[in-house]
Motif scaffolding. Structure first.
Motif, PDB file in Angstrom:
ATOM      1  N   GLY A  31       0.954  -1.211   0.135  1.00 12.81           N
ATOM      2  CA  GLY A  31       0.068  -0.230  -0.030  1.00 12.81           C
ATOM      3  C   GLY A  31       0.965   1.195  -0.182  1.00 12.81           C
ATOM      4  O   GLY A  31       1.721   1.335  -0.973  1.00 12.81           O
ATOM      5  N   GLY A  32       0.552   2.209   0.722  1.00 12.58           N
ATOM      6  CA  GLY A  32       1.307   3.494   0.949  1.00 12.58           C
ATOM      7  C   GLY A  32       2.660   3.302   1.690  1.00 12.58           C
ATOM      8  O   GLY A  32       3.238   4.496   1.799  1.00 12.58           O
ATOM      9  N   ARG A  33       3.044   2.252   2.516  1.00 10.65           N
ATOM     10  CA  ARG A  33       4.090   2.405   3.392  1.00 10.65           C
ATOM     11  C   ARG A  33       4.379   0.763   3.814  1.00 10.65           C
ATOM     12  O   ARG A  33       3.522  -0.025   4.082  1.00 10.65           O
ATOM     13  CB  ARG A  33       3.785   3.038   4.541  1.00 10.65           C
ATOM     14  CG  ARG A  33       4.722   3.154   5.674  1.00 10.65           C
ATOM     15  CD  ARG A  33       4.319   3.455   6.966  1.00 10.65           C
ATOM     16  NE  ARG A  33       3.487   2.535   7.494  1.00 10.65           N
ATOM     17  CZ  ARG A  33       2.676   2.633   8.577  1.00 10.65           C
ATOM     18  NH1 ARG A  33       2.502   3.919   9.355  1.00 10.65           N
ATOM     19  NH2 ARG A  33       1.786   1.514   8.932  1.00 10.65           N
ATOM     20  N   GLY A  34       5.821   0.598   3.672  1.00 12.75           N
ATOM     21  CA  GLY A  34       6.305  -0.725   4.056  1.00 12.75           C
ATOM     22  C   GLY A  34       7.432  -1.025   3.537  1.00 12.75           C
ATOM     23  O   GLY A  34       7.919  -0.338   2.595  1.00 12.75           O
ATOM     24  N   TYR A  35       7.941  -2.283   3.868  1.00 11.68           N
ATOM     25  CA  TYR A  35       9.169  -2.748   3.574  1.00 11.68           C
ATOM     26  C   TYR A  35       9.134  -4.339   2.788  1.00 11.68           C
ATOM     27  O   TYR A  35       8.229  -4.910   3.171  1.00 11.68           O
ATOM     28  CB  TYR A  35      10.138  -3.167   4.558  1.00 11.68           C
ATOM     29  CG  TYR A  35      10.871  -2.013   5.068  1.00 11.68           C
ATOM     30  CD1 TYR A  35      12.112  -1.633   4.333  1.00 11.68           C
ATOM     31  CD2 TYR A  35      10.577  -0.961   5.904  1.00 11.68           C
ATOM     32  CE1 TYR A  35      12.832  -0.658   4.723  1.00 11.68           C
ATOM     33  CE2 TYR A  35      11.230   0.136   6.391  1.00 11.68           C
ATOM     34  CZ  TYR A  35      12.302   0.403   5.697  1.00 11.68           C
ATOM     35  OH  TYR A  35      13.306   1.486   5.922  1.00 11.68           O
ATOM     36  N   ASP A  55       9.563   2.995  -3.814  1.00 16.07           N
ATOM     37  CA  ASP A  55      10.176   4.318  -3.938  1.00 16.07           C
ATOM     38  C   ASP A  55      11.709   4.320  -3.964  1.00 16.07           C
ATOM     39  O   ASP A  55      12.326   5.204  -4.453  1.00 16.07           O
ATOM     40  CB  ASP A  55       9.617   5.131  -2.674  1.00 16.07           C
ATOM     41  CG  ASP A  55       8.151   5.462  -2.736  1.00 16.07           C
ATOM     42  OD1 ASP A  55       7.607   5.683  -4.100  1.00 16.07           O
ATOM     43  OD2 ASP A  55       7.565   5.187  -1.959  1.00 16.07           O
ATOM     44  N   SER A  56      12.239   3.211  -3.290  1.00 16.62           N
ATOM     45  CA  SER A  56      13.554   3.213  -3.224  1.00 16.62           C
ATOM     46  C   SER A  56      14.005   1.533  -2.871  1.00 16.62           C
ATOM     47  O   SER A  56      13.052   0.870  -2.444  1.00 16.62           O
ATOM     48  CB  SER A  56      14.305   4.042  -1.878  1.00 16.62           C
ATOM     49  OG  SER A  56      13.573   3.629  -0.715  1.00 16.62           O
ATOM     50  N   SER A  57      15.208   1.500  -3.097  1.00 16.95           N
ATOM     51  CA  SER A  57      15.535  -0.160  -2.821  1.00 16.95           C
ATOM     52  C   SER A  57      17.215  -0.107  -2.913  1.00 16.95           C
ATOM     53  O   SER A  57      17.755   0.684  -3.237  1.00 16.95           O
ATOM     54  CB  SER A  57      15.124  -0.993  -3.932  1.00 16.95           C
ATOM     55  OG  SER A  57      15.892  -0.531  -5.443  1.00 16.95           O
ATOM     56  N   ASP A  58      17.823  -1.220  -2.154  1.00 20.31           N
ATOM     57  CA  ASP A  58      19.169  -1.012  -2.016  1.00 20.31           C
ATOM     58  C   ASP A  58      19.378  -2.451  -1.747  1.00 20.31           C
ATOM     59  O   ASP A  58      18.742  -3.406  -1.430  1.00 20.31           O
ATOM     60  CB  ASP A  58      19.376  -0.184  -0.775  1.00 20.31           C
ATOM     61  CG  ASP A  58      21.075  -0.026  -0.759  1.00 20.31           C
ATOM     62  OD1 ASP A  58      21.648   0.061  -1.839  1.00 20.31           O
ATOM     63  OD2 ASP A  58      21.391   0.408   0.057  1.00 20.31           O
ATOM     64  N   ILE A  59      21.081  -2.799  -1.649  1.00 18.61           N
ATOM     65  CA  ILE A  59      21.396  -4.228  -1.239  1.00 18.61           C
ATOM     66  C   ILE A  59      21.650  -3.963  -0.011  1.00 18.61           C
ATOM     67  O   ILE A  59      22.855  -3.250   0.406  1.00 18.61           O
ATOM     68  CB  ILE A  59      22.496  -4.453  -2.157  1.00 18.61           C
ATOM     69  CG1 ILE A  59      22.142  -4.431  -3.608  1.00 18.61           C
ATOM     70  CG2 ILE A  59      22.987  -5.842  -1.947  1.00 18.61           C
ATOM     71  CD1 ILE A  59      23.264  -4.462  -4.696  1.00 18.61           C
ATOM     72  N   ALA A  60      20.997  -4.525   1.101  1.00 21.46           N
ATOM     73  CA  ALA A  60      21.419  -4.074   2.428  1.00 21.46           C
ATOM     74  C   ALA A  60      22.535  -5.145   2.988  1.00 21.46           C
ATOM     75  O   ALA A  60      23.147  -4.860   3.986  1.00 21.46           O
ATOM     76  CB  ALA A  60      20.314  -4.533   3.375  1.00 21.46           C
ATOM     77  N   ARG A  90      11.580  -0.156  -0.395  1.00 23.81           N
ATOM     78  CA  ARG A  90      10.606   0.432   0.481  1.00 23.81           C
ATOM     79  C   ARG A  90       9.383   1.305  -0.253  1.00 23.81           C
ATOM     80  O   ARG A  90       9.673   1.938  -1.340  1.00 23.81           O
ATOM     81  CB  ARG A  90      11.489   1.717   1.421  1.00 23.81           C
ATOM     82  CG  ARG A  90      10.719   1.996   2.420  1.00 23.81           C
ATOM     83  CD  ARG A  90      11.816   3.017   3.200  1.00 23.81           C
ATOM     84  NE  ARG A  90      11.211   3.285   4.753  1.00 23.81           N
ATOM     85  CZ  ARG A  90      10.469   4.350   4.884  1.00 23.81           C
ATOM     86  NH1 ARG A  90       9.714   4.837   3.785  1.00 23.81           N
ATOM     87  NH2 ARG A  90       9.701   4.544   6.118  1.00 23.81           N
ATOM     88  N   ILE A  91       8.274   1.301   0.263  1.00 23.67           N
ATOM     89  CA  ILE A  91       7.144   2.131  -0.114  1.00 23.67           C
ATOM     90  C   ILE A  91       6.992   3.015   1.067  1.00 23.67           C
ATOM     91  O   ILE A  91       6.868   2.997   2.109  1.00 23.67           O
ATOM     92  CB  ILE A  91       5.910   1.231  -0.364  1.00 23.67           C
ATOM     93  CG1 ILE A  91       6.149   0.412  -1.534  1.00 23.67           C
ATOM     94  CG2 ILE A  91       4.817   2.028  -0.686  1.00 23.67           C
ATOM     95  CD1 ILE A  91       6.378   0.889  -2.766  1.00 23.67           C
ATOM     96  N   GLY A  92       6.816   4.532   0.425  1.00 25.28           N
ATOM     97  CA  GLY A  92       6.396   5.388   1.466  1.00 25.28           C
ATOM     98  C   GLY A  92       7.539   6.479   1.563  1.00 25.28           C
ATOM     99  O   GLY A  92       8.537   6.364   0.834  1.00 25.28           O
TER     100      GLY A  92
END
Length: 222
Positions: A137-141, A198-203, A215-217
């Motif tokens: 939805g509008g926020r989360g991982y 919205d954004s992503s990365d290699i953690a 990540r969303i939000g």
């Protein structure tokens, strides 16, 4: 041994020869810590298997409920035993985790998966990413702890030293062949951008295994 998650014998063999339990402990801790910046009430774990990732996330968020999703009856039996201390906080869904849109899973604050997505073709992976972005939805991982493609020659080098690290054979512990080559992390990051994250990365990364996060939000405060 034939790659067959419907076979109790195959599942038992895979569980006995899984050498990466300790290796994957840290990225699961990282996932739980990253998601701590948001309120978490619901976690969906795709291809959950024995439920280790789901267990770690639900213990990090003691008021959250979780959904175990997998197609293996034998894994469900194992997971029910492993996750029993969590009681009715876990709902078990037997179904094709490669098609979560068909399973009526509902929304979530965290969608996670571990060592599942690499079994699928690129279009299937892109579909899972699109579904995950929508489910949040509008926020989360979203966390994908999985195997990814390496530059030429590097996967061979990594596999050659696996016995030194894990104390076992350099080949996959279950002996199964993969139906599709591992896609590079750069492609996965692009697929996630196209899916709507919205954004992503290699953690985290070790050898050809990595924790990919989306990540969303709103972005975290600097």
């Amino acid at each position: 041994m034939t790659h067959d998650w419907a076979s109790p014998e195959y599942v038992e063999h895979w569980l006995r020869h899984d050498t990466q339990t300790e290796l994957l402990r840290l990225p699961m801790e990282i996932a739980a810590a990253l998601a701590g910046e948001i309120p978490v009430t619901r976690v969906i774990d795709l291809g959950s298997g024995s439920g280790r990732f789901l267990d770690r996330l639900l213990r990090a968020f003691p008021t959250a409920d979780g959904m175990w999703v997998d197609s293996s009856d034998r894994m469900a039996e194992v997971a029910r035993e492993e996750l029993a201390p969590l009681g009715d906080r876990v709902r078990f869904v037997l179904g094709d985790a490669s098609r979560p849109e068909d399973l009526d899973l509902g929304p979530a604050d965290i969608v996670a998966t571990s060592r599942m997505v690499h079994h699928f073709a690129p279009e299937q992976i892109r579909r899972i990413y699109r579904w995950a972005a929508n489910a949040l939805g509008g926020r989360g991982y979203f966390f994908n702890l999985d195997h990814y493609g390496s530059p030429p020659g590097w996967e061979t080098r990594y596999r050659a030293i696996r016995p030194t690290i894990f104390g076992g054979a350099a080949r996959q512990p279950d002996g199964h062949a993969h139906d599709h080559p591992f896609s590079p992390l750069t492609e996965h990051l692009e697929w996630m951008r196209a899916a709507g994250f919205d954004s992503s990365d290699i953690a985290w990364k070790a050898f050809y295994t990595a924790l990919l996060v989306g990540r969303i939000g709103e972005a975290p405060v600097e």
